[in-house]
Write a protein that holds these residues in place. Structure first.
Motif, mmCIF file in Angstrom:
data_model
loop_
_atom_site.group_PDB
_atom_site.id
_atom_site.type_symbol
_atom_site.label_atom_id
_atom_site.label_comp_id
_atom_site.label_asym_id
_atom_site.label_seq_id
_atom_site.Cartn_x
_atom_site.Cartn_y
_atom_site.Cartn_z
ATOM 1 N N SER A 287 -11.320 -3.840 -140.361
ATOM 2 C CA SER A 287 -12.383 -4.753 -139.711
ATOM 3 C C SER A 287 -13.655 -3.915 -139.503
ATOM 4 O O SER A 287 -13.703 -2.556 -139.743
ATOM 5 N N TYR B 243 -9.689 4.583 -137.032
ATOM 6 C CA TYR B 243 -10.461 3.716 -136.694
ATOM 7 C C TYR B 243 -11.721 4.304 -136.039
ATOM 8 O O TYR B 243 -11.421 5.800 -135.479
ATOM 9 N N ASN C 243 -10.347 0.326 -139.476
ATOM 10 C CA ASN C 243 -11.301 -0.300 -138.910
ATOM 11 C C ASN C 243 -12.594 0.425 -138.292
ATOM 12 O O ASN C 243 -12.583 1.767 -137.988
ATOM 13 N N SER D 42 -14.884 -8.407 -133.001
ATOM 14 C CA SER D 42 -15.712 -7.803 -133.877
ATOM 15 C C SER D 42 -16.702 -8.430 -134.721
ATOM 16 O O SER D 42 -17.817 -8.019 -134.663
ATOM 17 N N ASN E 166 -5.757 -2.910 -141.304
ATOM 18 C CA ASN E 166 -6.905 -3.108 -140.591
ATOM 19 C C ASN E 166 -8.208 -2.500 -141.074
ATOM 20 O O ASN E 166 -8.338 -1.451 -141.127
#
Length: 1165
Positions: A71, A27, A49, A123, A69
């Motif tokens: 996001s 991420y 993410n 987020s 994930n």
């Protein structure tokens, strides 16, 4: 000392040898693409993410992945990219650009998904989270979720609420789709009536001209000299007629002397003239038929559009919706003015188009697209470089027409635009590689590609009917709200040179300037849309907008081009006028020499008459017989004519052809212009080669074709035109598939390809192992889909059959089958289904099945759809205890068999529309029923509503198209009152105010139906005593009173009657008990007379009819018995105790002349 900032990685690399990784966190980088993870099959947790990822990909090998994930990326679509990750349990997609519900539906294929995050406060949210019914949609499609957006959704009540909401929506949209398709039926009926009206005059003239033509041919065959007509050859010498100078032959002579050597020539000239006029009227009928088919096709396309719109609305849970406008809506008026202002007839001079007609206007409500459009504009306002944009916002908005790609499917493309918005096309590489949305402010410019494409297709189509000169007549245009922003005009020389315009949102061509420069050029060919005139306002422009998010589709306008040329097909629906020259030409042809005298009708066919008509000496010589133009309905006398080869019986009154049988040498039979209803009875015509049964009343093509196949083995030519076929569009293929010897049908040669296709369609399909393997599925659950398709249809579309080619079948493979879809398979019988013991969903629509047998072992069947077959009975369903949904529309049911339906305890949905059902008696005990659709049947009495009163769960009822709708006074209010559980009736919702009005109108009425309901039977003539105490009865309406001829005693104690009401009409009442009511008089009080004049009030008090009411201010002489008509002459005993009688005179008891006992105790005053 400063620390250097290392660049963030933009791709995934270097992990090829880390094969044992179970958790990977990448991420907060700049990764743009998911790749190079193919070898990470052991990954359980993957965080990507806060990167720059735009597409989900590269995860196919991670079958063990449980947490993902993604996001805070830029992902718009999910698609099928997560399907391999079947063990995924936690998925976070918050802070992306997912806009549409259909993307979330893709996640329903993840069976172990327990936690889904699309809107995380830390987020951000996806645009889809702002749509209505967001939570309901997700919980319905993913019932296994435990947490959604960090909220606990494991509660059963939450899941049940979502399930219930979706079920209601499915019911609602099913009802709306049915209503939409019903409107098509109404439109078709209107078009049929219109066609019938337009056909009336041509049919009359064809009948008149044909009669004259056949009469002339008959006379020509009887001439004693010269060559005989090819259709009138006899096996006798030319002098045969001279030996029979009886009255019959004398009356059939022509006005002109039979010795006139030029008579035959005159007859032939007149025949030729009549045939020419017949061809003219036949062409006219073909043109009317072409107009009808074109209009019907357009109506069908419009209906299919509306159905697809409704289905889209359902699938989006109401976030995509189309609103149809009318003249009172301001936006409708705006759209009409906009389109008309951007249309000019001069653009269409080549096609003689004078105007356009706007048929329908729809406003597009797409919440996701509108949010995206508004968010994009807000982001432009917020940028420091766009201050001028916000100041001139409205000046930079345009309403433009979207230019469709004509080579793509128009309907599919339009639906895609409505659902997902407009896409930039990358074919415009001239704009430095930029994609662009093509638009225009001119209708002609927008339509030019479609017109050229349709004209090209029309030029390649070889139709047998008259083609429409304007094949592109019907069209539609999408009106978009467009933010053109910083825009610039360009010319051909500036294409590809946009670098000096750094902030360009759109570009446009000024086409009018181009037209002026080309004004001296030659006019384009008819396949091009001509340019408009110089100086038009506004200027015609073709726009290209580079950002598709700045284009919002807002309206759809359906229109048609109108021409001034009355020869076009579009003019047939506008008037019944035919050129007067046609009538004059017809009369001139009929009045040509020689004129025919009226012929006497043949009353009998004795030997002398037959010999005279045939012009023969003996019966065995007759090979041709013309009995045209009589009133014959039977011709048994000719059944022994073994030598007869040619028989004409046109213009008679035959309903059957039983007498035309067992004629071994008959080759030609003309039975046109009769009243034939069937060909059943035609037997053993082994040499018949030509048969004309046109202009009759035949209806059943399949049955009649079977007769011809069996009894006319060498038939070559058949004419069946102008009959009352039940399915006229299928007649030709039906006949050709059965009578395979035909070379000509209805005057058209039969091609080899056509014959092969018809034969294939007529081949009976059998349910065998191959058929079951190809059309079965083994799914254990119905897909959670917002679809109105039956489960069998849905599963068939979602995936292929599980039995691959070459796969070895297990011994119990049939027991695994849950779904069978055998639609359009030409089935005639259900059999070989006994091993499908676990079959749950089956569809046999559009076949020719006549019986429901063969389902006895399918005890787990839940849904059965068998529409458009030939079923006349429900027998065969008696052993289906799990059946919930039964669709049996468009069959031949005359009743709903109660003995069958009573044994379907789970039935909640029944659709039996468009049958011949006359009563709902058989359904009265199906108490589990929720939805009942029986529109288009023959239900006609109010009694049928009483049969439904016991169905307390019934919430949707559709009786539209039954006689009861028109016959029953206050039909809708009546049904709503008697079925209080209804939420919808005939496609319209039932609201609270409507229910209250129904109660006010019908509460407390004693009718024949009420009596039948209370007593449990409806044989009213058997009733001698009627007791209905404490039933809140206010009025009595037992009509017709003759039904209660044996009723002697009535007890209506403890009700709310104020008069004897309808009781006075019962003919033989002897005892009447009305204690504890509110009786004030025998007859009801008159309605208030405030609206009457003084003279009218005076006349109303005159008792000549016995219905005037006594004024309390008049002397008693007004109530003298002599002035009142006697009532209830059979009444002997009357109980009126404890009523509200305050004035004995008002009771008018003197009118009860046969009264023996009267009880008035407990009166007030």
């Amino acid at each position: 000392m400063t620390c250097a900032t290392l660049p963030l990685p933009q791709e995934i690399s270097g992990l090829q040898k880390c094969n044992q990784l179970e958790k990977l966190y990448l991420y907060d980088n700049q990764i743009q693409e998911i790749n190079n993870l193919e070898l990470q099959g052991n990954l359980i947790v993957l965080w990507l993410n806060n990167n720059c990822i735009t597409k989900i990909q590269g995860l196919n090998t991670m079958i063990n992945l449980r947490e993902l994930n993604l996001s805070d990326n830029s992902i718009e679509k999910i698609g099928h990219n997560l399907d391999p990750n079947v063990n995924l349990e936690i998925l976070s997609l918050s802070g992306n650009k997912i806009c549409f519900f259909k993307e979330l539906t893709q996640l329903a294929r993840l069976p172990h998904l327990r936690e889904l995050v699309l809107n995380d406060p830390t987020s951000g949210l996806n645009p889809v989270c702002q749509l209505c019914n967001y939570t309901t949609h997700i919980l319905y499609h993913m019932p296994g979720l435990q947490r959604l957006d960090n909220w606990d959704v494991s509660c059963k009540q939450v899941k049940d609420a979502a399930e219930s909401a979706v079920m209601k929506k499915l019911m609602y949209y099913n009802m709306r789709v049915r209503s939409t398709r019903r409107n098509l039926t109404e439109t078709q009926a209107e078009l049929t009536e219109r066609k019938k009206s337009l056909m009336q005059l041509p049919e009359e003239w064809i009948r008149t001209l044909s009669h004259a033509l056949k009469s002339l041919e008959q006379e020509l065959s009887m001439l004693p000299y010269g060559p005989k007509s090819s259709t009138c050859k006899m096996e006798t010498d030319s002098g045969g007629l001279n030996d029979h100078k009886d009255a019959l032959t004398e009356t059939t002579d022509l006005n002109t002397d039979s010795s006139d050597p030029g008579l035959e020539h005159k007859i032939l000239l007149k025949i030729e003239a009549l045939r020419e006029r017949l061809q003219r009227w036949t062409r006219r009928m073909d043109e009317v038929q072409a107009w009808y088919e074109q209009e019907l096709l357009q109506a069908m396309e419009q209906t299919e559009y509306l159905v697809q719109f409704l289905l889209m609305e359902l699938e989006s849970v109401g976030n995509i919706r189309l609103e149809e406008g009318c003249s009172t809506d301001p936006w409708y008026t705006f759209c009409c003015h906009l389109l008309l202002s951007r249309f000019s007839p001069s653009d269409y001079k080549t096609f003689s188009i004078a105007n356009i007609k706007i048929n329908r206007v729809f406003r597009i409500h797409n919440s996701a697209l509108r949010l995206r459009f508004e968010d994009k504009l807000h982001s432009l306002y917020a940028s420091e470089e766009s201050v001028a944009v916000s100041q001139n916002y409205r000046h930079r908005l345009e309403y433009l027409f979207y230019m469709d790609d004509p080579e793509k499917c128009g309907k599919e493309q339009t639906l895609c635009v409505l659902e997902e918005g407009l896409k930039t096309t990358h074919q415009l590489k001239v704009f430095e590689g930029k994609g662009a949305v093509p638009l225009s402010n001119s209708l002609a410019v927008t339509e030019q590609p479609r017109i050229e494409f349709v004209l090209q297709q029309a030029s390649q189509c070889h139709s047998k009917q008259k083609p429409d000169k304007i094949p592109f007549r019907h069209g539609h245009v999408i009106i978009c709200k467009v933010f053109v922003g910083n825009s610039m005009p360009i010319g051909d020389e500036e294409l590809g040179n946009l670098s000096r315009y750094p902030k360009v949102y759109s570009v446009y061509y000024n086409l009018d300037a181009k037209s002026r420069s080309a004004a001296s050029d030659e006019r384009p060919s008819s396949t091009k849309t001509p340019s408009g005139p110089e100086g038009r306002t506004p200027r015609r422009r073709r726009w290209f907008v580079f950002d598709h998010e700045l284009v919002l589709p807002e309206y759809i306008i359906h229109f048609e081009y109108i021409t001034a040329n009355r020869e076009d097909l579009s003019c047939y629906g506008q008037g019944d006028d035919y050129p007067s020259a046609d009538n004059a030409a017809d009369k001139a042809a009929l009045s040509m020499e020689p004129a025919l005298k009226p012929q006497p009708k043949l009353l009998s066919l004795d030997k002398k008459t037959l010999l005279s008509v045939a012009g023969a000496h003996i019966l065995s010589q007759i090979s041709e017989l013309n009995l045209h133009g009589n009133s014959l309905s039977k011709i048994k006398e000719i059944s022994s004519f073994s030598t007869l080869r040619h028989l004409t019986i046109s213009f008679n009154k035959f309903t059957r052809l039983d007498d035309v049988s067992h004629m071994p040498n008959l080759e030609v039979l003309d039975a046109s212009f009769n009243e034939l209803v069937t060909l059943e009875g035609l037997r053993c015509l082994e040499r018949l080669r030509q048969l004309d049964v046109s202009w009759n009343k035949l209806t059943k093509a399949r049955e009649d074709a079977d007769v011809l196949r069996k009894h006319t083995p060498v038939l070559l030519k058949l004419d069946t035109r102008c009959n009352a076929w039940s399915k006229p569009e299928a007649v030709r293929m039906t006949i050709l598939g059965r009578v395979t010897t035909l070379t000509h049908l209805d005057g058209v040669m039969v091609t080899e390809e056509e014959a092969d296709e018809a034969l294939q369609m007529a081949t009976v399909f059998r349910i065998n192992q191959a058929a079951v393997l190809a059309h079965s599925r083994t799914n254990s659950e119905r897909p959670r889909s917002l679809s109105l398709l039956s489960t069998a249809q849905l599963l068939s579309r979602l995936g292929p059959a599980p039995w691959g080619p070459g796969r070895e079948l297990e011994p119990d493979w049939t027991a695994k089958i849950t779904t069978l879809n055998l639609e359009n398979q030409r089935l005639s019988k259900l059999y070989n289904l006994d091993k499908l013991v676990n079959l749950r969903w089956a569809s046999f629509n559009h076949n020719n099945i006549s019986k429901l047998g063969g389902l006895d072992t399918c005890l787990k069947l839940e849904e059965l759809s068998i529409k458009n077959n030939s079923i006349s009975s429900l027998n065969g369903l008696t052993r289906l205890p799990c059946l919930r949904n039964l669709s049996i529309d468009e069959n031949q049911l005359s009743s709903l068999d109660g003995s069958v339906l009573d044994q379907l305890p789970a039935l909640t949905f029944l659709s039996a529309e468009n049958n011949c059902i006359t009563s709902l008696n058989g359904i009265k005990n199906v108490r589990s029923l929720l939805e009942l659709y029986v529109g288009g049947n023959q239900i006609s009495t109010s009694r049928d509503i009483y049969y439904l009163k016991g169905l307390e769960n019934l919430i949707i009822l559709d009786l539209y198209g039954n006689p009861i709708v028109e016959k029953l006074e206050n039909y809708r209010t009546y049904v709503v009152y008697h079925l209080p559980s209804l939420k919808a009736l005939d496609g319209a919702a039932v609201d609270a105010s409507e229910s209250e009005n129904a109660k006010n109108m019908f509460r407390g009425r004693l009718t024949t139906d009420t009596v039948a309901e209370k007593l449990g039977y409806s044989n009213y003539k058997e009733i001698t005593c009627l007791t209905l105490q404490s039933c809140s009865i206010r009025t009595v309406d037992l009509s017709p009173p003759e039904l209660f001829v044996n009723l002697r005693s009535v007890n209506l104690e403890h009700n709310n009657l104020t008069s004897f009401s309808g009781l006075i009409h019962l003919p033989n009442i002897k005892a009447l008990c009305l204690n504890y009511n509110h009786i004030e008089s025998i007859l009801p009080r008159p309605k208030p007379q405030a609206h009457l004049s003084s003279r009218q009030i005076l006349y109303s008090k005159v008792h000549s009819s016995g219905y005037g009411q006594q004024s309390p201010f008049r002397p008693d002489r007004d109530s003298r018995p002599a002035s009142l008509e006697p009532l209830m002459g059979s009444l002997e005993v009357l109980h009126l105790s404890h009523n509200g009688i305050s004035n004995m005179a008002n009771l008018q008891l003197s009118r009860l002349t046969n009264l023996r006992a009267l009880f008035l105790q407990g009166m007030y005053g």
